[in-house]
Design a protein around this motif. Sequence first.
Motif, PDB file in Angstrom:
ATOM      1  N   PRO A  89       8.286  -1.522   1.389  1.00  9.61           N
ATOM      2  CA  PRO A  89       7.276  -2.161   2.236  1.00  9.61           C
ATOM      3  C   PRO A  89       7.911  -3.090   3.274  1.00  9.61           C
ATOM      4  CG  PRO A  89       6.570  -2.209  -0.063  1.00  9.61           C
ATOM      5  CD  PRO A  89       7.973  -1.679  -0.051  1.00  9.61           C
ATOM      6  N   GLU A  90       8.985  -3.764   2.889  1.00  5.21           N
ATOM      7  CA  GLU A  90       9.674  -4.671   3.808  1.00  5.21           C
ATOM      8  C   GLU A  90      10.303  -3.904   4.971  1.00  5.21           C
ATOM      9  OE1 GLU A  90       8.952  -6.307   0.028  1.00  5.21           O
ATOM     10  OE2 GLU A  90      10.218  -4.566   0.455  1.00  5.21           O
ATOM     11  N   ARG A  91      10.930  -2.779   4.656  1.00  5.55           N
ATOM     12  CA  ARG A  91      11.567  -1.967   5.695  1.00  5.55           C
ATOM     13  C   ARG A  91      10.510  -1.375   6.646  1.00  5.55           C
ATOM     14  NH1 ARG A  91      15.012  -1.275   9.529  1.00  5.55           N
ATOM     15  NH2 ARG A  91      15.760   0.861   9.847  1.00  5.55           N
ATOM     16  N   VAL A  92       9.391  -0.950   6.066  1.00  4.89           N
ATOM     17  CA  VAL A  92       8.307  -0.402   6.887  1.00  4.89           C
ATOM     18  C   VAL A  92       7.807  -1.465   7.868  1.00  4.89           C
ATOM     19  CG1 VAL A  92       5.938   0.478   6.828  1.00  4.89           C
ATOM     20  CG2 VAL A  92       7.607   1.307   5.162  1.00  4.89           C
ATOM     21  N   ALA A  93       7.620  -2.688   7.361  1.00  3.82           N
ATOM     22  CA  ALA A  93       7.144  -3.792   8.213  1.00  3.82           C
ATOM     23  C   ALA A  93       8.147  -4.088   9.325  1.00  3.82           C
ATOM     24  CB  ALA A  93       6.904  -5.031   7.361  1.00  3.82           C
ATOM     25  N   GLU A  94       9.426  -4.009   8.959  1.00  5.55           N
ATOM     26  CA  GLU A  94      10.516  -4.260   9.923  1.00  5.55           C
ATOM     27  C   GLU A  94      10.464  -3.236  11.066  1.00  5.55           C
ATOM     28  OE1 GLU A  94      14.827  -3.714   8.721  1.00  5.55           O
ATOM     29  OE2 GLU A  94      14.431  -5.700   7.889  1.00  5.55           O
ATOM     30  N   LYS A 100       6.676  -1.633  17.707  1.00  3.65           N
ATOM     31  CA  LYS A 100       5.422  -2.103  18.333  1.00  3.65           C
ATOM     32  C   LYS A 100       4.447  -0.949  18.592  1.00  3.65           C
ATOM     33  CE  LYS A 100       7.448  -6.201  20.532  1.00  3.65           C
ATOM     34  NZ  LYS A 100       8.774  -6.062  19.924  1.00  3.65           N
ATOM     35  N   ARG A 101       4.357  -0.070  17.596  1.00  2.17           N
ATOM     36  CA  ARG A 101       3.358   1.001  17.661  1.00  2.17           C
ATOM     37  C   ARG A 101       2.979   1.376  16.232  1.00  2.17           C
ATOM     38  NH1 ARG A 101       6.248   5.030  21.581  1.00  2.17           N
ATOM     39  NH2 ARG A 101       7.226   3.123  22.311  1.00  2.17           N
ATOM     40  N   PRO A 102       1.891   2.102  16.027  1.00  4.79           N
ATOM     41  CA  PRO A 102       1.418   2.370  14.669  1.00  4.79           C
ATOM     42  C   PRO A 102       2.439   3.105  13.796  1.00  4.79           C
ATOM     43  CG  PRO A 102      -0.264   2.933  16.267  1.00  4.79           C
ATOM     44  CD  PRO A 102       0.982   2.652  17.044  1.00  4.79           C
ATOM     45  N   VAL A 103       2.388   2.776  12.505  1.00  4.18           N
ATOM     46  CA  VAL A 103       3.291   3.388  11.522  1.00  4.18           C
ATOM     47  C   VAL A 103       2.462   3.937  10.357  1.00  4.18           C
ATOM     48  CG1 VAL A 103       5.081   2.903   9.804  1.00  4.18           C
ATOM     49  CG2 VAL A 103       5.309   1.990  12.118  1.00  4.18           C
ATOM     50  N   MET A 104       2.827   5.152   9.926  1.00  5.79           N
ATOM     51  CA  MET A 104       2.200   5.766   8.755  1.00  5.79           C
ATOM     52  C   MET A 104       3.272   5.952   7.689  1.00  5.79           C
ATOM     53  SD  MET A 104      -0.042   9.290   8.520  1.00  5.79           S
ATOM     54  CE  MET A 104       1.066  10.385   9.410  1.00  5.79           C
ATOM     55  N   LYS A 105       2.969   5.572   6.458  1.00  2.00           N
ATOM     56  CA  LYS A 105       3.928   5.723   5.359  1.00  2.00           C
ATOM     57  C   LYS A 105       3.466   6.831   4.422  1.00  2.00           C
ATOM     58  CE  LYS A 105       7.311   4.790   2.477  1.00  2.00           C
ATOM     59  NZ  LYS A 105       7.723   6.189   2.260  1.00  2.00           N
ATOM     60  N   ALA A 106       4.362   7.771   4.143  1.00  2.00           N
ATOM     61  CA  ALA A 106       4.073   8.847   3.194  1.00  2.00           C
ATOM     62  C   ALA A 106       4.466   8.414   1.791  1.00  2.00           C
ATOM     63  CB  ALA A 106       4.849  10.107   3.583  1.00  2.00           C
ATOM     64  N   LEU A 107       3.593   8.689   0.828  1.00  2.00           N
ATOM     65  CA  LEU A 107       3.868   8.375  -0.574  1.00  2.00           C
ATOM     66  C   LEU A 107       3.646   9.626  -1.415  1.00  2.00           C
ATOM     67  CD1 LEU A 107       2.044   4.922  -0.793  1.00  2.00           C
ATOM     68  CD2 LEU A 107       4.510   5.305  -0.702  1.00  2.00           C
ATOM     69  N   GLY A 108       4.588   9.901  -2.316  1.00  2.00           N
ATOM     70  CA  GLY A 108       4.503  11.081  -3.174  1.00  2.00           C
ATOM     71  C   GLY A 108       3.642  10.814  -4.402  1.00  2.00           C
ATOM     72  N   ILE A 109       2.754  11.773  -4.700  1.00  2.00           N
ATOM     73  CA  ILE A 109       1.843  11.642  -5.834  1.00  2.00           C
ATOM     74  C   ILE A 109       2.071  12.805  -6.804  1.00  2.00           C
ATOM     75  CG2 ILE A 109      -0.595  11.493  -6.546  1.00  2.00           C
ATOM     76  CD1 ILE A 109       0.259   9.177  -4.721  1.00  2.00           C
ATOM     77  N   ALA A 110       2.219  12.483  -8.072  1.00  2.00           N
ATOM     78  CA  ALA A 110       2.301  13.521  -9.099  1.00  2.00           C
ATOM     79  C   ALA A 110       1.391  13.181 -10.278  1.00  2.00           C
ATOM     80  CB  ALA A 110       3.736  13.690  -9.590  1.00  2.00           C
ATOM     81  N   ALA A 122      -0.331  -1.095   1.630  1.00  2.00           N
ATOM     82  CA  ALA A 122      -1.654  -0.992   2.260  1.00  2.00           C
ATOM     83  C   ALA A 122      -1.874  -1.928   3.443  1.00  2.00           C
ATOM     84  CB  ALA A 122      -2.744  -1.179   1.222  1.00  2.00           C
ATOM     85  N   GLY A 123      -1.485  -3.184   3.314  1.00  2.00           N
ATOM     86  CA  GLY A 123      -1.753  -4.126   4.399  1.00  2.00           C
ATOM     87  C   GLY A 123      -0.788  -4.034   5.560  1.00  2.00           C
ATOM     88  N   GLY A 124       0.363  -3.391   5.342  1.00  2.00           N
ATOM     89  CA  GLY A 124       1.426  -3.419   6.357  1.00  2.00           C
ATOM     90  C   GLY A 124       1.615  -2.141   7.133  1.00  2.00           C
ATOM     91  N   VAL A 125       0.722  -1.158   6.906  1.00  2.00           N
ATOM     92  CA  VAL A 125       0.825   0.097   7.663  1.00  2.00           C
ATOM     93  C   VAL A 125      -0.526   0.430   8.282  1.00  2.00           C
ATOM     94  CG1 VAL A 125       2.695   1.122   6.303  1.00  2.00           C
ATOM     95  CG2 VAL A 125       0.337   1.510   5.626  1.00  2.00           C
ATOM     96  N   ASP A 126      -0.511   1.329   9.240  1.00  2.00           N
ATOM     97  CA  ASP A 126      -1.747   1.716   9.908  1.00  2.00           C
ATOM     98  C   ASP A 126      -2.440   2.862   9.183  1.00  2.00           C
ATOM     99  OD1 ASP A 126      -1.528   0.089  12.611  1.00  2.00           O
ATOM    100  OD2 ASP A 126       0.464   0.826  12.065  1.00  2.00           O
TER     101      ASP A 126
END
Length: 220
Positions: A89-94, A100-110, A122-126
């Motif tokens: 989450p810290e790296r994503v925020a960085e 200075k544009r929207p970021v989407m984070k992919a998370l793997g679900i099993a 949740a709070g740090g990505v678009d």
Amino acid sequence: MDNLIKICGLSTPETLDVALGAGADMVGFVRFPKSPRHVSLDLGHKLSLQARGRAQRVVLLVNPGDEDVAQAIEALNPDLIQLHGSESPERVAEIRTMVKRPVMKALGIAEASDLQALQPYAGGVDRILLDAKPPRRAGALPGGNGIAFDWRLLNGLDRKVSFMLSGGLDPDNVAEAIRLTKPQAVDVSSGVESGPGLKDPARIEAFIRAARTAFAAAHH
């Protein structure tokens, strides 16, 4: 309500044109050398120019260094960055602050416990992209493996989380996936291919048609 359709891993002007013509809302370009969908900075630049003003342009990066991010931004000028590695989450925020544009984070679900990983981001990505966890075999890609996770796991998901559904979607199952999970957006890559990295125009068109119809039905 978004109801966006994203075609990811486009790597030729011809298939990009098919996706744009069929009404894709988002088009994704992969910057990850191990992927059969990887595009060079030069090709990425050309494809991005082709899509400009016609769809949101997404560049997919995997655990990128600052230099990787800067090069991708300069060459592709994307509307959104998709982080598909093990970025914290810290790296994503960085990265988000840096670009200075929207970021989407992919998370793997099993399994159900994997959903707990959403909260720190949740709070740090678009936007959050929920993908199937990659198989444990050596050399497995972080995404684009054509496998789905059990969509019923999302029954307990906090609906305030805006998510894009990915992983094993194709023209035949996307309607069912939308009906069951009610995502804000869907993402496909290998499900519209005839072989690794080879996008199939007919499958792209069929996927967009099926997803559009399913989203419309969900509103009624």
